[in-house]
Design a protein around this motif. Structure first.
Motif, PDB file in Angstrom:
ATOM      1  N   ARG A 146       0.849  -1.198   0.000  1.00 31.02           N
ATOM      2  CA  ARG A 146       0.000   0.000   0.000  1.00 31.02           C
ATOM      3  C   ARG A 146       0.882   1.246   0.000  1.00 31.02           C
ATOM      4  NH1 ARG A 146      -4.919   0.725   3.762  1.00 31.02           N
ATOM      5  NH2 ARG A 146      -5.354   2.147   2.022  1.00 31.02           N
ATOM      6  N   ALA A 202       1.044   5.555  -0.270  1.00 30.69           N
ATOM      7  CA  ALA A 202       0.359   6.833  -0.138  1.00 30.69           C
ATOM      8  C   ALA A 202       1.256   7.944  -0.654  1.00 30.69           C
ATOM      9  CB  ALA A 202      -0.010   7.110   1.317  1.00 30.69           C
ATOM     10  N   TYR A 207      -0.116   2.380   5.645  1.00 32.22           N
ATOM     11  CA  TYR A 207       0.561   2.256   4.355  1.00 32.22           C
ATOM     12  C   TYR A 207       1.954   1.673   4.548  1.00 32.22           C
ATOM     13  CZ  TYR A 207      -3.251   5.170   2.674  1.00 32.22           C
ATOM     14  OH  TYR A 207      -4.488   5.662   2.362  1.00 32.22           O
TER      15      TYR A 207
END
Length: 310
Positions: free
Chosen positions: A2, A4, A93
């Protein structure tokens, strides 16, 4: 993994922020990437305009240790002081890529370069002031044989923040370009950076404590960094070249690599007005009049699908 992309702005820099977000969304709609924004003083109408384009929009608090006397009336500086606290503001994240609101993406491969470097887990991915197309970072005034004055970011700002002994050690190093950097959530840098930025902000200036404190932990304390080429994030106070055939900004020297991220540093008139232009050289030996801002942005025409992930 993940990822960001994080930025921040107040109401004055919102026109640049929205351009940056649109430049990212042009590339990232189908990728596993979220956009997270620190609200450092946006107007409500700006929040409404921005919300459909980002995954999270958060008003951060001041970090512990920043006094009210120091921070009062300076919420716009949260976008600087809160950077070491990004994993706490936007948890969950694996890799965070910070982009100043006055940057924009021209070529996605540089974004991938930042993320790939940071994903190694133990290092900060960043550019610095060392490039063949950038001038020397230190300016020295001489009195006969002896240096009378040293013009250096670390000299000017480091003495108040950390004392002369530390500033002296930092002076020979190139300044880290904190306008864009990437770092994994598990990297060891975060906690120490949090401590040092509070020290720098309280002893010296609030701006640019984030860049100064990064310099201390990397150059003096030995936290690991991987230095990416200048074309990964170009500082526009140094004029790029223009490739007329491809209609892109490129580095001024062969092989004229495509600039990935443009940083509108040192060009205040262009940051303030999309119509202001400057002349730069082209790769075929001519000159062209350009504006460095994100060229595809037109709020009334550009529609970006709202991100599906929350």
């Amino acid at each position: 993994m993940r990822i960001a992309i994080v930025s921040g702005s107040d109401k004055n820099y919102f026109p640049l922020l929205i351009e940056m977000v649109h430049s990212v969304r042009q590339f990232s709609v189908d990728r596993n990437i979220d956009i997270c924004v620190m609200d450092a003083g946006l107007a409500e109408s700006q929040r409404e305009q921005l919300s459909p384009l980002v995954n999270q929009l958060v008003i951060p608090g001041w970090p512990n240790g920043i006094s009210e006397e120091k921070s009062k009336g300076k919420d716009y500086l949260k976008a600087c002081i809160c950077r070491p606290f990004i994993p706490e503001i936007f948890p969950g994240y694996d890799v965070y890529l910070w982009m100043d609101c006055d940057t924009w993406v021209q070529d996605w491969s540089s974004v991938e370069m930042f993320i790939r470097s940071a994903a190694k887990g133990d290092r900060l991915a960043i550019t610095n002031g060392a490039d063949r197309s950038y001038p020397k970072p230190i300016r020295i005034s001489w009195l006969g044989r002896w240096p009378r004055k040293i013009g250096s970011f670390y000299n000017a700002n480091g003495k108040k923040a950390f004392g002369w002994a530390t500033a002296k050690k930092m002076i020979p190093h190139y300044v880290l370009s904190a306008a864009t950097f990437a770092i994994a959530a598990k990297a060891p840098h975060w906690k120490r950076w949090q401590e040092v930025i509070v020290e720098a902000a309280m002893n010296g200036k609030m701006f640019p404590a984030e860049q100064l404190s990064l310099g201390k932990i990397i150059h003096i304390e030995g936290y690991k960094a991987e230095y990416l080429p200048a074309y990964a994030m170009w500082q526009c106070q140094h004029k790029p070249f223009w490739d007329a055939e491809k209609s892109i900004f490129v580095e001024p020297n062969e092989p004229h690599a495509t600039i990935g991220i443009m940083h509108l540093s040192g060009v205040d008139d262009i940051r303030a007005d999309r119509d202001v232009k400057t002349e730069i050289e082209t790769t075929d030996g001519k000159t062209v009049s350009v504006n460095y801002r994100y060229p595809l942005f037109a709020a009334e025409k550009l529609t970006i699908a709202k991100p599906q992930r929350v």
